[in-house]
Design a protein around this motif. Structure first.
Motif, PDB file in Angstrom:
ATOM      1  N   ARG A  67       7.263   5.372  17.027  1.00  0.00           N
ATOM      2  CA  ARG A  67       6.568   4.403  16.166  1.00  0.00           C
ATOM      3  C   ARG A  67       7.551   3.638  15.299  1.00  0.00           C
ATOM      4  O   ARG A  67       7.390   2.441  15.076  1.00  0.00           O
ATOM      5  N   VAL A  68       8.582   4.328  14.788  1.00  0.00           N
ATOM      6  CA  VAL A  68       9.610   3.648  13.996  1.00  0.00           C
ATOM      7  C   VAL A  68      10.246   2.548  14.838  1.00  0.00           C
ATOM      8  O   VAL A  68      10.368   1.398  14.401  1.00  0.00           O
ATOM      9  N   GLN A  69      10.636   2.894  16.045  1.00  0.00           N
ATOM     10  CA  GLN A  69      11.272   1.900  16.897  1.00  0.00           C
ATOM     11  C   GLN A  69      10.312   0.769  17.250  1.00  0.00           C
ATOM     12  O   GLN A  69      10.711  -0.398  17.287  1.00  0.00           O
ATOM     13  N   ALA A  70       9.066   1.090  17.507  1.00  0.00           N
ATOM     14  CA  ALA A  70       8.085   0.053  17.842  1.00  0.00           C
ATOM     15  C   ALA A  70       7.924  -0.931  16.683  1.00  0.00           C
ATOM     16  O   ALA A  70       7.788  -2.141  16.900  1.00  0.00           O
ATOM     17  N   ARG A  71       7.956  -0.446  15.466  1.00  0.00           N
ATOM     18  CA  ARG A  71       7.791  -1.317  14.293  1.00  0.00           C
ATOM     19  C   ARG A  71       9.068  -2.043  13.905  1.00  0.00           C
ATOM     20  O   ARG A  71       9.035  -3.212  13.549  1.00  0.00           O
ATOM     21  N   LEU A  72      10.194  -1.346  13.933  1.00  0.00           N
ATOM     22  CA  LEU A  72      11.448  -1.936  13.440  1.00  0.00           C
ATOM     23  C   LEU A  72      12.324  -2.502  14.555  1.00  0.00           C
ATOM     24  O   LEU A  72      13.232  -3.273  14.289  1.00  0.00           O
ATOM     25  N   GLY A  73      12.074  -2.067  15.794  1.00  0.00           N
ATOM     26  CA  GLY A  73      12.886  -2.518  16.911  1.00  0.00           C
ATOM     27  C   GLY A  73      14.053  -1.609  17.211  1.00  0.00           C
ATOM     28  O   GLY A  73      14.700  -1.742  18.239  1.00  0.00           O
ATOM     29  N   TYR A  74      14.353  -0.686  16.321  1.00  0.00           N
ATOM     30  CA  TYR A  74      15.445   0.265  16.498  1.00  0.00           C
ATOM     31  C   TYR A  74      15.285   1.359  15.450  1.00  0.00           C
ATOM     32  O   TYR A  74      14.430   1.262  14.559  1.00  0.00           O
ATOM     33  N   VAL A  75      16.088   2.419  15.568  1.00  0.00           N
ATOM     34  CA  VAL A  75      16.075   3.523  14.598  1.00  0.00           C
ATOM     35  C   VAL A  75      17.409   3.469  13.862  1.00  0.00           C
ATOM     36  O   VAL A  75      18.441   3.862  14.403  1.00  0.00           O
ATOM     37  N   SER A  76      17.378   2.952  12.657  1.00  0.00           N
ATOM     38  CA  SER A  76      18.596   2.755  11.872  1.00  0.00           C
ATOM     39  C   SER A  76      19.115   4.075  11.315  1.00  0.00           C
ATOM     40  O   SER A  76      18.415   5.100  11.323  1.00  0.00           O
ATOM     41  N   GLN A  77      20.323   4.044  10.811  1.00  0.00           N
ATOM     42  CA  GLN A  77      20.896   5.233  10.159  1.00  0.00           C
ATOM     43  C   GLN A  77      20.059   5.633   8.951  1.00  0.00           C
ATOM     44  O   GLN A  77      19.855   6.813   8.700  1.00  0.00           O
ATOM     45  N   SER A  78      19.553   4.657   8.208  1.00  0.00           N
ATOM     46  CA  SER A  78      18.714   5.011   7.053  1.00  0.00           C
ATOM     47  C   SER A  78      17.391   5.613   7.511  1.00  0.00           C
ATOM     48  O   SER A  78      16.853   6.513   6.862  1.00  0.00           O
ATOM     49  N   ALA A  79      16.870   5.168   8.656  1.00  0.00           N
ATOM     50  CA  ALA A  79      15.644   5.770   9.195  1.00  0.00           C
ATOM     51  C   ALA A  79      15.912   7.197   9.666  1.00  0.00           C
ATOM     52  O   ALA A  79      15.058   8.078   9.521  1.00  0.00           O
ATOM     53  N   ILE A  80      17.099   7.439  10.193  1.00  0.00           N
ATOM     54  CA  ILE A  80      17.466   8.799  10.601  1.00  0.00           C
ATOM     55  C   ILE A  80      17.538   9.704   9.368  1.00  0.00           C
ATOM     56  O   ILE A  80      16.999  10.817   9.371  1.00  0.00           O
ATOM     57  N   ARG A  81      18.162   9.226   8.295  1.00  0.00           N
ATOM     58  CA  ARG A  81      18.224  10.021   7.051  1.00  0.00           C
ATOM     59  C   ARG A  81      16.831  10.294   6.506  1.00  0.00           C
ATOM     60  O   ARG A  81      16.495  11.413   6.118  1.00  0.00           O
ATOM     61  N   TYR A  82      15.996   9.259   6.463  1.00  0.00           N
ATOM     62  CA  TYR A  82      14.631   9.377   5.969  1.00  0.00           C
ATOM     63  C   TYR A  82      13.858  10.408   6.799  1.00  0.00           C
ATOM     64  O   TYR A  82      13.183  11.279   6.254  1.00  0.00           O
ATOM     65  N   THR A  83      13.960  10.284   8.111  1.00  0.00           N
ATOM     66  CA  THR A  83      13.230  11.177   9.016  1.00  0.00           C
ATOM     67  C   THR A  83      13.696  12.617   8.847  1.00  0.00           C
ATOM     68  O   THR A  83      12.865  13.540   8.808  1.00  0.00           O
ATOM     69  N   ALA A  84      14.998  12.816   8.742  1.00  0.00           N
ATOM     70  CA  ALA A  84      15.529  14.172   8.547  1.00  0.00           C
ATOM     71  C   ALA A  84      14.954  14.784   7.285  1.00  0.00           C
ATOM     72  O   ALA A  84      14.495  15.939   7.294  1.00  0.00           O
ATOM     73  N   HIS A  85      14.943  14.022   6.215  1.00  0.00           N
ATOM     74  CA  HIS A  85      14.403  14.542   4.949  1.00  0.00           C
ATOM     75  C   HIS A  85      12.904  14.817   5.075  1.00  0.00           C
ATOM     76  O   HIS A  85      12.422  15.879   4.679  1.00  0.00           O
ATOM     77  N   ALA A  86      12.173  13.873   5.633  1.00  0.00           N
ATOM     78  CA  ALA A  86      10.716  14.008   5.742  1.00  0.00           C
ATOM     79  C   ALA A  86      10.301  15.174   6.630  1.00  0.00           C
ATOM     80  O   ALA A  86       9.312  15.855   6.350  1.00  0.00           O
ATOM     81  N   PHE A  87      11.062  15.428   7.694  1.00  0.00           N
ATOM     82  CA  PHE A  87      10.716  16.474   8.647  1.00  0.00           C
ATOM     83  C   PHE A  87      11.463  17.781   8.369  1.00  0.00           C
ATOM     84  O   PHE A  87      11.371  18.721   9.148  1.00  0.00           O
ATOM     85  N   ASN A  88      12.224  17.794   7.272  1.00  0.00           N
ATOM     86  CA  ASN A  88      12.986  18.987   6.883  1.00  0.00           C
ATOM     87  C   ASN A  88      13.930  19.427   8.005  1.00  0.00           C
ATOM     88  O   ASN A  88      14.002  20.600   8.363  1.00  0.00           O
ATOM     89  N   LEU A  89      14.639  18.442   8.556  1.00  0.00           N
ATOM     90  CA  LEU A  89      15.627  18.677   9.608  1.00  0.00           C
ATOM     91  C   LEU A  89      16.970  18.151   9.128  1.00  0.00           C
ATOM     92  O   LEU A  89      17.044  17.384   8.168  1.00  0.00           O
ATOM     93  N   SER A  90      18.017  18.520   9.819  1.00  0.00           N
ATOM     94  CA  SER A  90      19.315  17.943   9.487  1.00  0.00           C
ATOM     95  C   SER A  90      19.402  16.539  10.096  1.00  0.00           C
ATOM     96  O   SER A  90      18.709  16.231  11.070  1.00  0.00           O
ATOM     97  N   ARG A  91      20.263  15.715   9.522  1.00  0.00           N
ATOM     98  CA  ARG A  91      20.485  14.390  10.105  1.00  0.00           C
ATOM     99  C   ARG A  91      21.023  14.544  11.529  1.00  0.00           C
ATOM    100  O   ARG A  91      20.694  13.748  12.407  1.00  0.00           O
ATOM    101  N   ALA A  92      21.834  15.571  11.743  1.00  0.00           N
ATOM    102  CA  ALA A  92      22.382  15.805  13.083  1.00  0.00           C
ATOM    103  C   ALA A  92      21.266  16.094  14.086  1.00  0.00           C
ATOM    104  O   ALA A  92      21.330  15.647  15.233  1.00  0.00           O
TER     105      ALA A  92
END
Length: 169
Positions: A35-60
């Motif tokens: 969904r992120v990619q569908a809306r933004l066209g790509y998954v940015s580094q800031s979206a990766i950081r946001y997603t990691a925090h939101a899902f309680n996962l590491s950025r890696a």
């Protein structure tokens, strides 16, 4: 839909809006990233950081998912993605000649976007339309038996606002 990079505040607002549609559990990571990619066209580094925090996962962990799946993009691309099948069956049907035409017509090599960000053209390996090669996908539409003339017709329709021609054989 235009896939130009959003401003930081706009991206955060978009991510917040999308996250509201999901519970941040691991099984929802892939659908959320799609969904992120569908809306933004790509998954940015800031979206990766946001997603990691939101899902309680590491950025890696999140980065690993984004880079593992070939459909995810880490950089913005042209508004219309043109995928040319370069697998063996399409090679036997002339996809290399078609690719050379596409590169000449758009003025960019495979794997890049046009300077006006109108098109992004890339090689893919098998679109599941082997009997009708060469094959090209534009968005979700798969086109078979694509010749240079048919490619030009498809691009002309997109450029002139006719939209993307329906799927073809």
């Amino acid at each position: 839909m235009s896939h130009h990079p959003p401003q930081a505040g706009d991206e955060l607002a978009c991510l917040d809006e999308l996250l509201a549609e999901f519970s941040p559990d691991a099984e929802h990571l892939l659908p959320f990233l799609h969904r992120v990619q569908a809306r933004l066209g790509y998954v940015s580094q800031s979206a990766i950081r946001y997603t990691a925090h939101a899902f309680n996962l590491s950025r890696a962990d999140v980065y690993g998912v984004v880079t593992f799946y070939g459909d995810f993009r880490e950089e913005p691309v042209g508004d219309t993605v043109l995928q040319l099948c370069m697998a063996e069956a399409c090679q036997a049907m002339g996809c290399r000649e078609l690719a050379a035409h596409v590169e000449r017509r758009l003025g960019v090599p495979l794997g890049t976007s046009t300077p006006d960000a109108r098109f992004h053209v890339e090689a893919v390996y098998c679109l599941g339309n082997c009997a009708l090669g060469p094959t090209m996908r534009v968005g979700d539409a798969v086109h078979g038996r694509v010749t240079p003339d048919r490619f030009d017709t498809i691009v002309h329709a997109i450029v002139h606002g006719v939209g993307e021609p329906a799927e073809s054989p």
